[in-house]
Scaffold this active site. Structure first.
Site, PDB file in Angstrom:
ATOM      1  N   ASP A  63       0.823  -1.217   0.000  1.00 18.75           N
ATOM      2  CA  ASP A  63       0.000   0.000   0.000  1.00 18.75           C
ATOM      3  C   ASP A  63       0.851   1.258   0.000  1.00 18.75           C
ATOM      4  OD1 ASP A  63      -2.637  -0.942   0.009  1.00 18.75           O
ATOM      5  OD2 ASP A  63      -2.540  -1.412   2.132  1.00 18.75           O
ATOM      6  N   LYS A 160      -6.449   4.037  -8.319  1.00 16.35           N
ATOM      7  CA  LYS A 160      -7.622   3.926  -7.444  1.00 16.35           C
ATOM      8  C   LYS A 160      -8.126   5.323  -7.063  1.00 16.35           C
ATOM      9  CE  LYS A 160      -4.555   3.379  -3.425  1.00 16.35           C
ATOM     10  NZ  LYS A 160      -4.069   2.496  -2.371  1.00 16.35           N
ATOM     11  N   HIS A 173     -14.209   2.772   4.843  1.00 14.26           N
ATOM     12  CA  HIS A 173     -13.782   1.795   5.848  1.00 14.26           C
ATOM     13  C   HIS A 173     -14.889   1.588   6.892  1.00 14.26           C
ATOM     14  CE1 HIS A 173      -9.767   2.969   4.309  1.00 14.26           C
ATOM     15  NE2 HIS A 173      -9.442   1.735   4.639  1.00 14.26           N
ATOM     16  N   ASP A 245     -11.687  -3.019  -3.842  1.00 12.93           N
ATOM     17  CA  ASP A 245     -11.033  -2.625  -2.601  1.00 12.93           C
ATOM     18  C   ASP A 245     -11.338  -3.743  -1.600  1.00 12.93           C
ATOM     19  OD1 ASP A 245      -9.635  -1.132  -0.745  1.00 12.93           O
ATOM     20  OD2 ASP A 245     -10.717   0.729  -1.118  1.00 12.93           O
TER      21      ASP A 245
END
Length: 467
Positions: A63, A160, A173, A245
């Protein structure tokens, strides 16, 4: 086809242990995302890379974006995308090429970057410094340079979050965000950076957003056939790899079942399901298998996705990487015979004091990590630090691991080590291999190194886990 279903999964690993090994060997996920839980322990990371190199081809990603999200200590810290967006895009390209070369050398061949989301005054902190700015043209220019830089550096960029996460104040999230923009506005603004990169034909992958765009579809982009097939595949002509994701994020997991998420994503035209936690793979794998068997997912879509994944796997560099360090550590270990039944007992660790023995020596800090490494394999009852120049005091325990440093150069120190109970002590000769001859008839491991990876591999060797 069942043997290839693992290729449709990209799994996050926060640890590398026997459970992780078993999951990879049983389900064969094509994608491996390495998290800080592994990266922060260098010996684990090196062993993981060595394991992957021995077990086939994988897309290995991190990441690490630079700036707000940095996980690789080997890549120099960067001001981040928002700062980069204020200067010439050439600097973005140069940074990404440098970062890509480092990642490639370590063993990564993909990076989940760059972020192409636009910065919005009312946007979420999940975007903030990760964005190149509010101007779609600026984001497109920097995104293009970033992609070309990463690719020159030897890693495939994954852009993204399609079609754009910047216009919402919510964080996917925690909940399912909504972007109330018309498709015309999305096309003109949020989609512009994606369009420019696709037009350049630089090789990328795409990660979808767990965000709902009511003007286009009632389903979030990750699960939307209208956005993935009709917009991304057909209107933008993207033929490459589409990742979700992480499916465990609450935007998806609290609104859709596992079966619904898998079915909608694959039917929408997505290829690889990203899982934050590799321990969730069996459930998602079995759901995918069941959905194919009962006809809920077209086999043709699965076969096309596997073909796309195979194309990316075949395009990746197959080269030596940092895993060779673990290979050297493993091959250098020498052991005498020892009683295996001892290894199930509680352990007392005798660890040298943190001291370098020469101005040309930086090994003292290595000793501090021995307890951490040992606790991954054994139940440690006590850790006793001893002075290298005096040797250990008398100690009792069911099993004693004595880490020996240059004992043969000091008679007092040597006798202190020899006074330990010979039937319950395993001596780890971690510095001077000539020390070993002073322990005849005793259980001895010679690592030829003080490094944590060598100590880690010596424990694996004792437990029969080395090849």
């Amino acid at each position: 086809m069942d043997v290839d279903l693992g290729k449709l999964f990209f799994c996050g690993f926060d640890d590398f242990n026997e459970e992780a090994r078993e999951v990879i060997q049983k389900y064969r996920p094509a994608g491996v995302l390495i998290y800080p839980g592994v990266l922060s322990k260098e010996y684990l990371f090196l062993d993981f890379m060595n394991f992957l190199s021995r077990n086939g081809r994988f897309i290995v990603s991190s990441d690490h974006e630079g700036g707000q999200l940095e996980v690789l200590k080997y890549v120099p810290s960067f001001p981040g995308n928002l700062a980069a967006g204020k200067v010439d895009p050439v600097f973005t390209g140069r940074y990404c090429e440098m970062a890509g070369r480092i990642m490639n050398t370590l063993g990564f061949n993909m990076v989940f970057a760059p972020v192409l989301d636009l910065l919005s005054e009312k946007g979420s902190a999940v975007v903030d410094l990760r964005s190149f700015g509010s101007d779609p043209e600026v984001v497109a220019s920097h995104g293009m340079e970033a992609c070309m830089g990463y690719f020159k550096g030897g890693v495939i960029p994954c852009i993204k979050h399609f079609p754009g996460h910047g216009k919402t104040a919510d964080d996917s999230h925690y909940l399912l965000p909504t972007v109330n923009a018309s498709f015309e506005e999305l096309w003109r603004e949020d989609l512009l950076p994606f369009r420019r990169i696709f037009q350049s034909r630089v090789k990328t992958a795409v990660m979808t957003a767990h965000v709902k765009y009511p003007a286009v579809d009632d389903l979030p982009a990750t699960l939307s056939k209208k956005l993935i097939t009709e917009v991304l595949r057909e209107k933008l002509n993207f033929k490459g790899l589409v990742l979700s994701d992480a499916m465990e994020m609450k935007a998806i997991s609290e609104n859709f079942s596992v079966e619904e998420a898998v079915r909608f994503f694959i039917e929408a035209g997505g290829n690889m399901i990203l899982l934050d936690n590799f321990r969730d793979l069996p459930v998602y794998y079995e759901s995918l298998k069941k959905l194919i068997e009962d006809g809920s997912i077209e086999r043709g879509k699965v076969e096309r996705s596997i073909k796309i994944v195979d194309e990316y796997l075949s395009a990746l560099e197959n080269r030596f990487n940092s895993g060779l360090i673990a290979e050297v550590a493993e091959r250098a270990i020498e052991c005498t015979r020892m009683r295996k039944e001892l290894l199930g007992r509680e352990v007392v660790l005798l660890v040298p004091s943190n001291k370098n023995l020469s101005p040309a020596d930086t090994t003292g800090d290595d000793y501090d990590l021995i307890p951490e490494v040992a606790k991954r394999f054994f139940k440690v009852r006590d850790v006793i630090r001893y002075d290298i120049e005096a040797g250990p005091d008398d100690v009792d325990g069911e099993l004693i691991f004595d880490f020996v440093v240059n004992a043969s150069k000091n008679e007092q120190v040597l006798q202190a080590h020899l006074s330990l109970p010979s039937d319950r002590t395993i001596y780890f000769i971690i510095r001077n291999p000539f020390d070993a001859k002073f322990f005849p008839g005793r259980s001895v491991v010679i690592t030829h190194s003080t490094k944590p990876i060598s100590v880690y591999k010596s424990f694996q060797h004792l437990l029969g886990r080395c090849s």
